[in-house]
Design a protein around this motif. Structure first.
Motif, PDB file in Angstrom:
ATOM      1  N   VAL A 118       0.847  -1.188   0.000  1.00  0.00           N
ATOM      2  CA  VAL A 118       0.000   0.000   0.000  1.00  0.00           C
ATOM      3  C   VAL A 118       0.888   1.246   0.000  1.00  0.00           C
ATOM      4  O   VAL A 118       1.876   1.320   0.732  1.00  0.00           O
ATOM      5  N   ASP A 119       0.528   2.204  -0.827  1.00  0.00           N
ATOM      6  CA  ASP A 119       1.300   3.447  -0.906  1.00  0.00           C
ATOM      7  C   ASP A 119       0.750   4.513   0.038  1.00  0.00           C
ATOM      8  O   ASP A 119       1.510   5.193   0.733  1.00  0.00           O
ATOM      9  N   VAL A 120      -0.570   4.671   0.038  1.00  0.00           N
ATOM     10  CA  VAL A 120      -1.203   5.727   0.829  1.00  0.00           C
ATOM     11  C   VAL A 120      -2.399   5.147   1.581  1.00  0.00           C
ATOM     12  O   VAL A 120      -3.196   4.396   1.005  1.00  0.00           O
ATOM     13  N   VAL A 121      -2.494   5.490   2.850  1.00  0.00           N
ATOM     14  CA  VAL A 121      -3.675   5.147   3.643  1.00  0.00           C
ATOM     15  C   VAL A 121      -4.452   6.430   3.902  1.00  0.00           C
ATOM     16  O   VAL A 121      -3.912   7.396   4.441  1.00  0.00           O
ATOM     17  N   LEU A 122      -5.713   6.448   3.500  1.00  0.00           N
ATOM     18  CA  LEU A 122      -6.603   7.562   3.839  1.00  0.00           C
ATOM     19  C   LEU A 122      -7.226   7.234   5.191  1.00  0.00           C
ATOM     20  O   LEU A 122      -8.001   6.286   5.314  1.00  0.00           O
TER      21      LEU A 122
ATOM     22  N   ILE B  65      -2.501  18.950  14.683  1.00  0.00           N
ATOM     23  CA  ILE B  65      -1.154  18.797  15.247  1.00  0.00           C
ATOM     24  C   ILE B  65      -0.939  17.371  15.735  1.00  0.00           C
ATOM     25  O   ILE B  65       0.134  16.786  15.545  1.00  0.00           O
ATOM     26  N   THR B  66      -1.958  16.780  16.363  1.00  0.00           N
ATOM     27  CA  THR B  66      -1.847  15.397  16.827  1.00  0.00           C
ATOM     28  C   THR B  66      -1.604  14.453  15.650  1.00  0.00           C
ATOM     29  O   THR B  66      -0.785  13.532  15.735  1.00  0.00           O
ATOM     30  N   ALA B  67      -2.305  14.681  14.550  1.00  0.00           N
ATOM     31  CA  ALA B  67      -2.122  13.835  13.364  1.00  0.00           C
ATOM     32  C   ALA B  67      -0.699  13.944  12.832  1.00  0.00           C
ATOM     33  O   ALA B  67      -0.066  12.932  12.504  1.00  0.00           O
ATOM     34  N   LEU B  68      -0.174  15.159  12.777  1.00  0.00           N
ATOM     35  CA  LEU B  68       1.183  15.345  12.262  1.00  0.00           C
ATOM     36  C   LEU B  68       2.215  14.723  13.192  1.00  0.00           C
ATOM     37  O   LEU B  68       3.186  14.110  12.737  1.00  0.00           O
ATOM     38  N   ARG B  69       2.009  14.877  14.490  1.00  0.00           N
ATOM     39  CA  ARG B  69       2.955  14.285  15.436  1.00  0.00           C
ATOM     40  C   ARG B  69       2.934  12.759  15.380  1.00  0.00           C
ATOM     41  O   ARG B  69       3.927  12.112  15.698  1.00  0.00           O
ATOM     42  N   SER B  70       1.814  12.196  14.998  1.00  0.00           N
ATOM     43  CA  SER B  70       1.725  10.737  14.918  1.00  0.00           C
ATOM     44  C   SER B  70       2.413  10.193  13.671  1.00  0.00           C
ATOM     45  O   SER B  70       2.652   8.993  13.572  1.00  0.00           O
ATOM     46  N   GLY B  71       2.718  11.068  12.710  1.00  0.00           N
ATOM     47  CA  GLY B  71       3.405  10.621  11.503  1.00  0.00           C
ATOM     48  C   GLY B  71       2.642  10.802  10.218  1.00  0.00           C
ATOM     49  O   GLY B  71       3.108  10.383   9.148  1.00  0.00           O
ATOM     50  N   ALA B  72       1.466  11.439  10.262  1.00  0.00           N
ATOM     51  CA  ALA B  72       0.693  11.677   9.037  1.00  0.00           C
ATOM     52  C   ALA B  72       1.434  12.642   8.127  1.00  0.00           C
ATOM     53  O   ALA B  72       2.145  13.533   8.585  1.00  0.00           O
ATOM     54  N   ARG B  73       1.238  12.474   6.818  1.00  0.00           N
ATOM     55  CA  ARG B  73       1.901  13.322   5.824  1.00  0.00           C
ATOM     56  C   ARG B  73       1.002  14.439   5.316  1.00  0.00           C
ATOM     57  O   ARG B  73       1.445  15.287   4.535  1.00  0.00           O
ATOM     58  N   GLY B  74      -0.251  14.429   5.727  1.00  0.00           N
ATOM     59  CA  GLY B  74      -1.157  15.465   5.258  1.00  0.00           C
ATOM     60  C   GLY B  74      -2.485  15.394   5.977  1.00  0.00           C
ATOM     61  O   GLY B  74      -2.760  14.454   6.727  1.00  0.00           O
ATOM     62  N   TYR B  75      -3.325  16.412   5.739  1.00  0.00           N
ATOM     63  CA  TYR B  75      -4.602  16.507   6.444  1.00  0.00           C
ATOM     64  C   TYR B  75      -5.588  17.224   5.521  1.00  0.00           C
ATOM     65  O   TYR B  75      -5.392  18.389   5.186  1.00  0.00           O
ATOM     66  N   VAL B  76      -6.617  16.502   5.108  1.00  0.00           N
ATOM     67  CA  VAL B  76      -7.618  17.054   4.197  1.00  0.00           C
ATOM     68  C   VAL B  76      -8.988  16.929   4.851  1.00  0.00           C
ATOM     69  O   VAL B  76      -9.319  15.896   5.436  1.00  0.00           O
ATOM     70  N   VAL B  77      -9.778  17.988   4.766  1.00  0.00           N
ATOM     71  CA  VAL B  77     -11.122  17.950   5.352  1.00  0.00           C
ATOM     72  C   VAL B  77     -12.049  17.177   4.424  1.00  0.00           C
ATOM     73  O   VAL B  77     -11.880  17.176   3.198  1.00  0.00           O
TER      74      VAL B  77
ATOM     75  N   VAL C  86       1.089  13.135  -1.536  1.00  0.00           N
ATOM     76  CA  VAL C  86       1.587  12.333  -0.421  1.00  0.00           C
ATOM     77  C   VAL C  86       2.265  11.060  -0.943  1.00  0.00           C
ATOM     78  O   VAL C  86       3.309  10.654  -0.425  1.00  0.00           O
ATOM     79  N   ALA C  87       1.702  10.453  -1.972  1.00  0.00           N
ATOM     80  CA  ALA C  87       2.312   9.249  -2.551  1.00  0.00           C
ATOM     81  C   ALA C  87       3.706   9.538  -3.087  1.00  0.00           C
ATOM     82  O   ALA C  87       4.597   8.687  -3.038  1.00  0.00           O
ATOM     83  N   ALA C  88       3.910  10.759  -3.570  1.00  0.00           N
ATOM     84  CA  ALA C  88       5.210  11.139  -4.127  1.00  0.00           C
ATOM     85  C   ALA C  88       6.193  11.588  -3.054  1.00  0.00           C
ATOM     86  O   ALA C  88       7.323  11.962  -3.373  1.00  0.00           O
ATOM     87  N   GLY C  89       5.764  11.561  -1.779  1.00  0.00           N
ATOM     88  CA  GLY C  89       6.671  11.927  -0.696  1.00  0.00           C
ATOM     89  C   GLY C  89       6.485  13.330  -0.167  1.00  0.00           C
ATOM     90  O   GLY C  89       7.232  13.766   0.711  1.00  0.00           O
TER      91      GLY C  89
END
Length: 230
Positions: free
Chosen positions: A61-65, A108-120, A135-138
């Motif tokens: 898997v490349d990206v997990v939503l 902020i919690t999502a980013l600290r956990s290691g997420a690469r992005g945040y979309v509503v 995000v798939a491209a890094g």
């Protein structure tokens, strides 16, 4: 190359809509879904190869939503587990949070956990597709209002030393910690902040508890290392 996407959300109709949007876009393929944190970990973690929807290990898997709020675990907890399990043999998937919440703390919690992005979740289809590809491209991807608020948040961090180091402290507790770092006694802190000594003692106790320290010296050392007390 095809970007392989895994969906984690507890609302079947929402997953169905996201799946349809992704699979209608060339180069994106939804390879699995989970309705809870436990199910996602059972399927995705390399230690559990028996997951019924486990993608072919030759095509990870490349990206997990990831939904930020799941019925059994938080999205941040699942993200941390996936990132922590990564290794040279099993690069963890990149996590893109897809959430109803625009709350600063959730982001902020999502980013600290290691997420690469945040979309509503209210984002237009094209915005979501761009975010997945980025995000798939890094790269990192954020909905415009989230990106703007992040800019304001980090600007405030620069204006307010210690806020990023002690996010669990209230504004008043941060003020008290700053004065502790300056060597002020409770009486002097009370005068400085126009509070009663009893109120100051309560704030000091809360600060010690949140910082996991037992005395003023230890609290002051932590505070000064974060830029307070100057």
């Amino acid at each position: 190359m095809t970007v392989r996407v895994f969906l984690v959300d507890d609302h079947p109709l929402f997953r169905e809509g996201v799946r349809a949007a992704l699979e209608a876009s060339p180069g994106l393929d939804v390879v699995g879904e989970a309705s809870s944190g436990d199910e996602a970990l059972r399927v995705l973690l390399p230690e559990r190869p028996d997951g019924p929807e486990k993608p072919d290990r030759h095509h990870p898997v490349d990206v997990v939503l990831m939904d930020s709020r799941l019925p059994d675990r938080s999205g941040a907890e699942v993200t941390r587990a996936l990132v922590a399990a990564g290794s040279a043999r099993w690069p963890p998937p990149r996590i893109l949070v897809l959430s109803m919440s625009e709350d600063d703390e959730d982001v902020i919690t999502a980013l600290r956990s290691g997420a690469r992005g945040y979309v509503v979740k209210s984002a237009p289809r094209d915005e979501l597709l761009r975010a997945v590809l980025t995000v798939a491209a890094g790269g990192a991807a954020f909905s415009p209002p989230i990106a703007a608020r992040l800019g304001e948040y980090f600007a405030a961090m620069r204006r307010e030393p210690g806020r990023s180091a002690f996010p669990g402290l209230t504004e008043r507790e941060l003020e008290v910690l700053d004065l502790i770092a300056r060597g002020y006694s409770n009486r002097r802190i009370a005068r400085e902040l126009t509070l009663s000594e009893k109120t100051v003692r309560n704030h000091v106790s809360h600060v010690f508890a949140k910082l996991h320290v037992s005395d003023r010296t230890a609290a002051a050392v932590r505070a000064r290392a974060a830029g307070l007390g100057t």
